[in-house]
Design a protein around this motif. Structure first.
Motif, PDB file in Angstrom:
ATOM      1  N   GLY A   1    -128.035 -51.938 -68.332  1.00 41.19           N
ATOM      2  CA  GLY A   1    -129.481 -51.998 -68.093  1.00 41.19           C
ATOM      3  C   GLY A   1    -130.073 -50.601 -68.097  1.00 41.19           C
ATOM      4  O   GLY A   1    -129.777 -49.787 -68.973  1.00 41.19           O
ATOM      5  N   LEU A   2    -130.910 -50.300 -67.119  1.00 45.49           N
ATOM      6  CA  LEU A   2    -131.462 -48.957 -66.990  1.00 45.49           C
ATOM      7  C   LEU A   2    -130.510 -48.106 -66.153  1.00 45.49           C
ATOM      8  O   LEU A   2    -130.165 -48.465 -65.028  1.00 45.49           O
ATOM      9  CB  LEU A   2    -132.838 -49.002 -66.326  1.00 45.49           C
ATOM     10  N   ARG A   3    -130.110 -46.987 -66.710  1.00 43.76           N
ATOM     11  CA  ARG A   3    -129.226 -46.078 -65.971  1.00 43.76           C
ATOM     12  C   ARG A   3    -129.909 -44.714 -65.867  1.00 43.76           C
ATOM     13  O   ARG A   3    -130.487 -44.224 -66.851  1.00 43.76           O
ATOM     14  CB  ARG A   3    -127.889 -45.899 -66.685  1.00 43.76           C
ATOM     15  N   PRO A   4    -129.818 -44.056 -64.715  1.00 45.43           N
ATOM     16  CA  PRO A   4    -130.348 -42.693 -64.596  1.00 45.43           C
ATOM     17  C   PRO A   4    -129.385 -41.689 -65.233  1.00 45.43           C
ATOM     18  O   PRO A   4    -128.161 -41.863 -65.197  1.00 45.43           O
ATOM     19  CB  PRO A   4    -130.431 -42.487 -63.079  1.00 45.43           C
ATOM     20  N   ILE A   5    -129.947 -40.652 -65.797  1.00 50.63           N
ATOM     21  CA  ILE A   5    -129.130 -39.578 -66.370  1.00 50.63           C
ATOM     22  C   ILE A   5    -128.562 -38.737 -65.235  1.00 50.63           C
ATOM     23  O   ILE A   5    -129.288 -38.264 -64.359  1.00 50.63           O
ATOM     24  CB  ILE A   5    -129.971 -38.698 -67.314  1.00 50.63           C
ATOM     25  N   ARG A   6    -127.258 -38.579 -65.260  1.00 53.21           N
ATOM     26  CA  ARG A   6    -126.595 -37.765 -64.237  1.00 53.21           C
ATOM     27  C   ARG A   6    -126.687 -36.278 -64.575  1.00 53.21           C
ATOM     28  O   ARG A   6    -126.918 -35.436 -63.707  1.00 53.21           O
ATOM     29  CB  ARG A   6    -125.131 -38.196 -64.147  1.00 53.21           C
ATOM     30  N   TRP A   7    -126.509 -35.957 -65.840  1.00 48.95           N
ATOM     31  CA  TRP A   7    -126.461 -34.561 -66.293  1.00 48.95           C
ATOM     32  C   TRP A   7    -126.607 -34.560 -67.804  1.00 48.95           C
ATOM     33  O   TRP A   7    -126.250 -35.531 -68.482  1.00 48.95           O
ATOM     34  CB  TRP A   7    -125.129 -33.948 -65.871  1.00 48.95           C
ATOM     35  N   ILE A   8    -127.161 -33.500 -68.356  1.00 45.00           N
ATOM     36  CA  ILE A   8    -127.308 -33.368 -69.805  1.00 45.00           C
ATOM     37  C   ILE A   8    -126.543 -32.135 -70.264  1.00 45.00           C
ATOM     38  O   ILE A   8    -126.843 -31.008 -69.837  1.00 45.00           O
ATOM     39  CB  ILE A   8    -128.789 -33.259 -70.204  1.00 45.00           C
ATOM     40  N   GLY A   9    -125.551 -32.350 -71.098  1.00 48.67           N
ATOM     41  CA  GLY A   9    -124.780 -31.241 -71.652  1.00 48.67           C
ATOM     42  C   GLY A   9    -125.458 -30.700 -72.903  1.00 48.67           C
ATOM     43  O   GLY A   9    -126.031 -31.453 -73.684  1.00 48.67           O
ATOM     44  N   ARG A  10    -125.375 -29.384 -73.099  1.00 46.70           N
ATOM     45  CA  ARG A  10    -126.028 -28.752 -74.240  1.00 46.70           C
ATOM     46  C   ARG A  10    -125.051 -27.830 -74.964  1.00 46.70           C
ATOM     47  O   ARG A  10    -124.197 -27.181 -74.343  1.00 46.70           O
ATOM     48  CB  ARG A  10    -127.246 -27.940 -73.793  1.00 46.70           C
ATOM     49  N   GLN A  11    -125.207 -27.770 -76.281  1.00 44.03           N
ATOM     50  CA  GLN A  11    -124.453 -26.833 -77.108  1.00 44.03           C
ATOM     51  C   GLN A  11    -125.386 -26.280 -78.178  1.00 44.03           C
ATOM     52  O   GLN A  11    -126.260 -26.990 -78.680  1.00 44.03           O
ATOM     53  CB  GLN A  11    -123.260 -27.519 -77.781  1.00 44.03           C
ATOM     54  N   ARG A  12    -125.175 -25.031 -78.543  1.00 41.34           N
ATOM     55  CA  ARG A  12    -126.017 -24.377 -79.548  1.00 41.34           C
ATOM     56  C   ARG A  12    -125.127 -23.541 -80.453  1.00 41.34           C
ATOM     57  O   ARG A  12    -124.305 -22.752 -79.973  1.00 41.34           O
ATOM     58  CB  ARG A  12    -127.072 -23.498 -78.857  1.00 41.34           C
ATOM     59  N   PHE A  13    -125.279 -23.711 -81.763  1.00 40.30           N
ATOM     60  CA  PHE A  13    -124.431 -23.041 -82.738  1.00 40.30           C
ATOM     61  C   PHE A  13    -125.277 -22.452 -83.858  1.00 40.30           C
ATOM     62  O   PHE A  13    -126.350 -22.960 -84.176  1.00 40.30           O
ATOM     63  CB  PHE A  13    -123.427 -24.016 -83.363  1.00 40.30           C
ATOM     64  N   ASP A  14    -124.763 -21.436 -84.488  1.00 46.26           N
ATOM     65  CA  ASP A  14    -125.384 -20.879 -85.682  1.00 46.26           C
ATOM     66  C   ASP A  14    -124.935 -21.725 -86.870  1.00 46.26           C
ATOM     67  O   ASP A  14    -123.737 -21.806 -87.164  1.00 46.26           O
ATOM     68  CB  ASP A  14    -124.942 -19.420 -85.857  1.00 46.26           C
ATOM     69  N   GLY A  15    -125.891 -22.360 -87.549  1.00 47.68           N
ATOM     70  CA  GLY A  15    -125.559 -23.238 -88.664  1.00 47.68           C
ATOM     71  C   GLY A  15    -124.804 -22.557 -89.780  1.00 47.68           C
ATOM     72  O   GLY A  15    -124.090 -23.212 -90.550  1.00 47.68           O
ATOM     73  N   ARG A  16    -124.912 -21.232 -89.887  1.00 47.90           N
ATOM     74  CA  ARG A  16    -124.193 -20.521 -90.948  1.00 47.90           C
ATOM     75  C   ARG A  16    -122.693 -20.646 -90.801  1.00 47.90           C
ATOM     76  O   ARG A  16    -121.952 -20.531 -91.782  1.00 47.90           O
ATOM     77  CB  ARG A  16    -124.581 -19.040 -90.945  1.00 47.90           C
ATOM     78  N   PHE A  17    -122.214 -20.863 -89.574  1.00 45.84           N
ATOM     79  CA  PHE A  17    -120.781 -20.925 -89.329  1.00 45.84           C
ATOM     80  C   PHE A  17    -120.315 -22.343 -89.013  1.00 45.84           C
ATOM     81  O   PHE A  17    -119.192 -22.549 -88.564  1.00 45.84           O
ATOM     82  CB  PHE A  17    -120.401 -19.987 -88.177  1.00 45.84           C
ATOM     83  N   ALA A  18    -121.188 -23.326 -89.257  1.00 46.31           N
ATOM     84  CA  ALA A  18    -120.833 -24.717 -88.956  1.00 46.31           C
ATOM     85  C   ALA A  18    -119.876 -25.243 -90.011  1.00 46.31           C
ATOM     86  O   ALA A  18    -120.166 -25.196 -91.204  1.00 46.31           O
ATOM     87  CB  ALA A  18    -122.081 -25.581 -88.903  1.00 46.31           C
ATOM     88  N   GLY A  19    -118.741 -25.757 -89.560  1.00 49.90           N
ATOM     89  CA  GLY A  19    -117.757 -26.327 -90.471  1.00 49.90           C
ATOM     90  C   GLY A  19    -117.842 -27.836 -90.500  1.00 49.90           C
ATOM     91  O   GLY A  19    -118.752 -28.451 -89.950  1.00 49.90           O
ATOM     92  N   ARG A  20    -116.865 -28.447 -91.130  1.00 47.82           N
ATOM     93  CA  ARG A  20    -116.878 -29.900 -91.316  1.00 47.82           C
ATOM     94  C   ARG A  20    -116.827 -30.645 -89.998  1.00 47.82           C
ATOM     95  O   ARG A  20    -117.324 -31.762 -89.895  1.00 47.82           O
ATOM     96  CB  ARG A  20    -115.693 -30.316 -92.208  1.00 47.82           C
ATOM     97  N   ALA A  21    -116.250 -30.043 -88.987  1.00 46.26           N
ATOM     98  CA  ALA A  21    -116.151 -30.727 -87.701  1.00 46.26           C
ATOM     99  C   ALA A  21    -117.282 -30.344 -86.749  1.00 46.26           C
ATOM    100  O   ALA A  21    -117.269 -30.762 -85.599  1.00 46.26           O
ATOM    101  CB  ALA A  21    -114.803 -30.426 -87.053  1.00 46.26           C
ATOM    102  N   THR A  22    -118.248 -29.558 -87.214  1.00 49.99           N
ATOM    103  CA  THR A  22    -119.351 -29.118 -86.372  1.00 49.99           C
ATOM    104  C   THR A  22    -120.710 -29.506 -86.937  1.00 49.99           C
ATOM    105  O   THR A  22    -121.616 -29.876 -86.198  1.00 49.99           O
ATOM    106  CB  THR A  22    -119.317 -27.586 -86.187  1.00 49.99           C
ATOM    107  N   ALA A  23    -120.872 -29.423 -88.250  1.00 47.23           N
ATOM    108  CA  ALA A  23    -122.158 -29.716 -88.875  1.00 47.23           C
ATOM    109  C   ALA A  23    -122.535 -31.181 -88.664  1.00 47.23           C
ATOM    110  O   ALA A  23    -121.675 -32.067 -88.659  1.00 47.23           O
ATOM    111  CB  ALA A  23    -122.096 -29.408 -90.369  1.00 47.23           C
TER     112      ALA A  23
END
Length: 283
Positions: free
Chosen positions: A130-152
């Motif tokens: 049903g409706l669930r409250p968010i406990r926590w929001i995880g964030r990640q930030r990467f430079d797209g120039r170095f994004a590989g097949r498992a990151t892009a």
């Protein structure tokens, strides 16, 4: 800059001053992300934000990361086949990424909200709880120039999952699972080159993940996709310190998933791809 998580072995072949990546293997349960198969590394080249310096012995790769040398031992080396380090730094090819791309619309009681605008305590619509409250929001930030097949990011075109889902193009990380039938499947395993593709990003890549406590699914751009589940990988998020400050007694134990999860190489993957084939053909 890469945050170091666990030891890693890169597999590949050495020819003169180059190294061709053919695989990888971690020394823990955490998977390796950010390595692109068939990448060729040349001495002096910038790789994953580091400079490839060459070899210290046959099969041993040496990188320089912000002035600190990092040694990666390949299988077959005369040295220990676990990761070796110089100084106090160890290396993995990247952080584990399991998230929604910035701009993804998440269904809440007040309508669809961009994932980056959500906050802890906000309620979201889930498939099982049903409706669930968010406990926590995880964030990640990467430079797209170095994004590989498992990151892009993986792009699901409108309607690519059937029944009009997603309602507009959906972008998630390769390791993020979406609902297909009655199972969850990693996005990267579903790539078909037409309606489900991996995208190159020239700018910054920002990922967000929703921790609801129990593992569940949320509606993202009109398609069901998983919420975060504890898999002892929370420290891969760049704001993990925020969570630990809020929950200092947290014990990382792997949770059960709300549905079976299909990954690349799983025997059930072929059936899923066949089920999605008519959707692809109609696109």
């Amino acid at each position: 800059m890469f945050v170091i998580r666990s030891s890693v072995l890169l597999r590949g072949t050495v020819t003169g001053t180059t190294f061709r990546v053919t695989g990888s293997q971690t020394s823990s349960e955490e998977q390796t992300w950010g390595v692109v198969w068939d990448d060729v590394l040349s001495i002096g080249e910038d790789v994953w934000g580091m400079t490839f310096l060459g070899y210290t012995a046959p099969g041993d790769l040496l990188f320089d990361l912000s002035g600190s040398k990092v040694l990666i031992i390949l299988p077959g080396s005369s040295q220990d086949t676990n990761l070796a380090t110089v100084g106090d730094i160890s290396f993995t090819a990247g952080d584990r990424v399991v998230c929604f791309l910035r701009g993804t619309l998440i269904l809440t009681p007040r309508g669809e909200v961009r994932v980056e605008e959500l906050r802890a305590g906000d309620a979201v619509v889930t498939r099982f709880g049903g409706l669930r409250p968010i406990r926590w929001i995880g964030r990640q930030r990467f430079d797209g120039r170095f994004a590989g097949r498992a990151t892009a990011p993986i792009r699901f075109a409108r309607g690519s999952l059937g029944a009009g889902a997603p309602s507009c193009d959906l972008f998630v990380s390769p390791g993020h699972a979406v609902l297909v039938g009655d199972v969850l499947a990693h996005a990267g395993a579903l790539v078909n080159g037409t309606t489900i593709t991996q995208e190159r990003v020239r700018g910054m890549i920002e990922y967000f993940h929703l921790d609801l406590g129990p593992h569940d699914c949320v509606l993202a751009n009109g398609a069901w996709a998983e919420s975060y589940f504890e898999d002892r990988n929370r420290d891969s998020f760049h704001n993990a310190a925020e969570f630990h400050a809020l929950h200092p007694g947290h014990v990382a134990e792997r949770q059960a998933t709300c549905l079976p999860v299909i990954t690349a190489g799983h025997p059930g993957l072929a059936a899923l791809l066949r089920a999605l084939a008519p959707v692809r053909a109609a696109a």
